[in-house]
Design an enzyme around this catalytic site. Structure first.
Site, PDB file in Angstrom:
ATOM      1  N   CYS A 254      80.349  20.373  65.009  1.00  0.00           N
ATOM      2  CA  CYS A 254      80.403  21.743  65.542  1.00  0.00           C
ATOM      3  C   CYS A 254      81.633  21.851  66.435  1.00  0.00           C
ATOM      4  CB  CYS A 254      79.114  22.113  66.254  1.00  0.00           C
ATOM      5  SG  CYS A 254      78.666  21.033  67.642  1.00  0.00           S
ATOM      6  N   ARG A 259      75.468  21.422  68.897  1.00  0.00           N
ATOM      7  CA  ARG A 259      74.799  22.206  67.861  1.00  0.00           C
ATOM      8  C   ARG A 259      74.620  21.386  66.583  1.00  0.00           C
ATOM      9  NH1 ARG A 259      78.551  27.423  67.547  1.00  0.00           N
ATOM     10  NH2 ARG A 259      80.067  25.879  68.234  1.00  0.00           N
TER      11      ARG A 259
END
Length: 304
Positions: A254, A259
């Site tokens: 990410c 994430r």
């Protein structure tokens, strides 16, 4: 209560065992509520928003500050074995303790914590739905900070098999590792190069776009509206639609690796695929010199 040593409970013979439901990598809010006072269970909150733990947390939960407890304060790296081991010892973790993590933003950073723990050989559980689901069910919160009797837990050395490094993704981008698939879990605008990072985030890169060959799967597509993970069948179908079926090794990334930990969890713990998380992610790759970038939006420089 602030001390949860449970000596009084043990003294009267009311010993707990961890139910089989916790054998999976996810536990339900119902399961956790029933096991809050289980001495074989320890709960950690790993949230993004500062101060949210102090305003109220799941009873008995210990706070983990991801930006200091889960990272090296000097080097850009994950927490050292020694520092993480000390944190877990102080939280009363033994080899037979069931560890449950939860947090805000659909377990965004709780999944990062699960990945870091896994690097050091500690297989933990996520509370499905995280803090969002717990609060939506009007389940109890507590502002008291628990204390535990310290243990002598010893963590394993870091397992590099679930962590991707810069050269690993460069090899994929340069077609030197054709058997590995990349999954970019950022937003479509980040992936296309229209923006470098979501509004308000400070960790930036000089270049926009994505690593050549990466498939885009925005991380939040893995969860339902209530924050719980989609079913195994639905996840399998969703990833298969972008050509990810578990037949090849996978690397997720990410912006700074948090994430992508959420997607790593879905792919590894729920689907059972062979996955590494690239925590260097776009702030490392997008700032590197001499590496290829795919920029669908055509942006080259977003400075003044």
């Amino acid at each position: 209560m602030t001390s949860r040593t449970f000596s009084a409970i043990a003294a009267v013979g009311l010993l707990f065992t961890v139910p089989a439901a916790a054998a999976d990598s996810l536990v339900t809010a119902d399961w956790l509520q029933k096991n809050i006072d289980n001495p074989k269970v320890r709960i950690f909150e790993v949230s993004v928003d500062a101060g949210i733990y102090e305003r109220g947390h799941i009873p008995g939960a210990t706070n983990i500050r991801w930006h200091s407890d889960l990272v090296d304060p000097v080097r850009r790296d994950i927490a050292s074995k020694e520092s993480l081991q000390k944190l877990l010892q102080e939280a009363g973790i033994d080899e037979d303790t069931t560890v449950v993590l939860y947090g805000d933003n659909n377990n965004w950073f709780a999944a990062w914590g699960a990945w870091v723990f896994d690097v050091y050989g500690l297989d933990v559980k996520l509370l499905d739905g995280g803090r969002k689901y717990w609060e939506a069910q009007n389940l109890p919160l507590d502002s008291r900070v628990p204390t535990y009797t310290a243990t002598s837990l010893t963590l394993k050395d870091a397992d590099t098999s679930i962590r991707a490094r810069f050269q690993d993704v460069v090899n994929v981008a340069a077609s030197a590792a054709p058997g590995t698939q990349l999954v970019d879990i950022r937003s479509p605008k980040e992936y296309s190069g229209e923006i470098v990072a979501p509004e308000g985030f400070k960790e930036l890169a000089v270049r926009a776009g994505h690593i050549p060959g990466a498939k885009n799967f925005p991380w939040a597509k893995a969860v339902k509206e209530d924050g719980t993970f989609k079913s195994k069948d639905d996840l399998q179908k969703a990833f298969a639609e972008i050509g990810i079926d578990g037949s090849k090794p996978i690397i997720t990334y990410c912006r700074i690796g948090e994430r992508s930990s959420h997607t790593w969890f879905a792919l590894t713990k729920i689907l059972g695929y062979d996955v590494k998380n690239y925590d260097g992610s776009w702030t490392e790759y997008g700032n590197a010199v001499g590496v290829p970038v795919t920029n669908l939006a055509g942006t080259v420089w977003q400075g003044k």
